[in-house]
Design an enzyme around this catalytic site. Sequence first.
Site, PDB file in Angstrom:
ATOM      1  CG  ASP A   1     -12.208   1.864   4.799  1.00 50.57           C
ATOM      2  OD1 ASP A   1     -11.166   1.383   4.339  1.00 50.57           O
ATOM      3  OD2 ASP A   1     -13.302   1.843   4.207  1.00 50.57           O
ATOM      4  CD  GLU A   2      -9.761  -2.632   3.205  1.00 54.04           C
ATOM      5  OE1 GLU A   2      -9.885  -3.807   2.855  1.00 54.04           O
ATOM      6  OE2 GLU A   2      -9.832  -1.665   2.426  1.00 54.04           O
TER       7      GLU A   2
ATOM      8  CG  ASP B   1     -14.168  -1.771   3.351  1.00 51.46           C
ATOM      9  OD1 ASP B   1     -12.962  -1.589   3.136  1.00 51.46           O
ATOM     10  OD2 ASP B   1     -15.056  -1.036   2.870  1.00 51.46           O
TER      11      ASP B   1
END
Length: 359
Positions: free
Chosen positions: A106-107, A12
């Site tokens: 983002d992860e 993340d």
Amino acid sequence: MQQIQRKIIHIDMDAFFASVEQRDNPYLRRKPVAVGVDSPRGVVAAASYEARKYGVHSALASRTARQRCPQLIFVKPRFDVYKSVSKEIMKIFLQYTDLVEPLSLDEAYLDVTENKKGMRSATIIAKEIKAAIKRKTGLTASAGISINKFLAKVASDMNKPDGLTVIRPDQVKDFLLALPIEKFFGVGKVTAAKMKALGVSTGKDLIKFEQMELVRYFGKMGTYFYKVVRGEDDRPVKSERIRKSFGVEKTFDEDIVLMETLHVKLESICEELGRRLSKTGISGKTVTLKIKYFDFEVKTRSKSLKRFVNEGSEVFEISKELLLSSNLPRKAIRLLGVSLSNLNTEKTKPVSNQLTLEF
Ligand code: DCP
Ligand code: CA
Ligand code: CA
């Protein structure tokens, strides 16, 4: 039968939107930055770590954020840039494994039990990935490494920013017993209050409950809590690449909030899908609705039927229901997609493995 121990990594990015802005504008570095619009109805999308010291965080009203931190600098979001960074990190992940499941821009989860480089240590893979992200994007990410998705995700959040946290198989039990109940993924404010009322504040308290009791209190989630606190979470990492489906999706010119407008769009998507289905003779038993929000978060909801469907109008009725699912976020939508899977084109299982009765 012995199950092989999986190696799961959760990655993340740290203060994602805010870090990208600080990277691209040196003036913003080491300063409290909020990505979002500073208007009466605006909210903070992301806060730099400097801003968090003042209690500024995602989803906070801009007005409140400004009160908490008068010198806060607001920056408008640049989604195209975040999206291209996202593509870069996904490319890095794919160098190690095809089993990559992105959860948002983002992860992602990675299953590296078997990996393309034949590496044995998931920790070393995570270190290499973090270094590659830094090299390619100039940004930091945090990684969690463990035996399942639940533990990997909890771990990645533990030493932010720039963290690397491993929960080894022999540490899992003690780790879960000591884990505060708020950290159990899926425990929001309401569930946390309910847990507290039951005297549950850590895993050690939770593990004392029978599965039936937890189901009575928390419904389906009860079974999940019963399992994860015992280190059991066999949800696979689902990569997009191996999905066998047939679908249509549409990105809108402008993000849409209004349900009436969404219905109109959904209907035209389903009509188009119906046309393609009748052209190809394809039908399927599972209808999946995909929603991408303005911030690129993606959610899907599915319904499986006992019979095959291939009519646009029928798919529309089902996907309309799915769109109304109560646990979907209420925020502006940028893309809707409808797909069918469990297709009639898939091979049926051979009958040879049917039970044969011995006389
Ligand atoms: N985001 C958003 N609105 C929210 C939450 C998040 O627009 N309510 C966007 C901005 C974030 C990005 O998604 O930068 C990623 O969200 P995270 O929850 O991962 O938070 P951050 O990356 O900002 O911080 P952290 O370092 O805690 O992961
Ligand atoms: Ca993040
Ligand atoms: Ca995230």
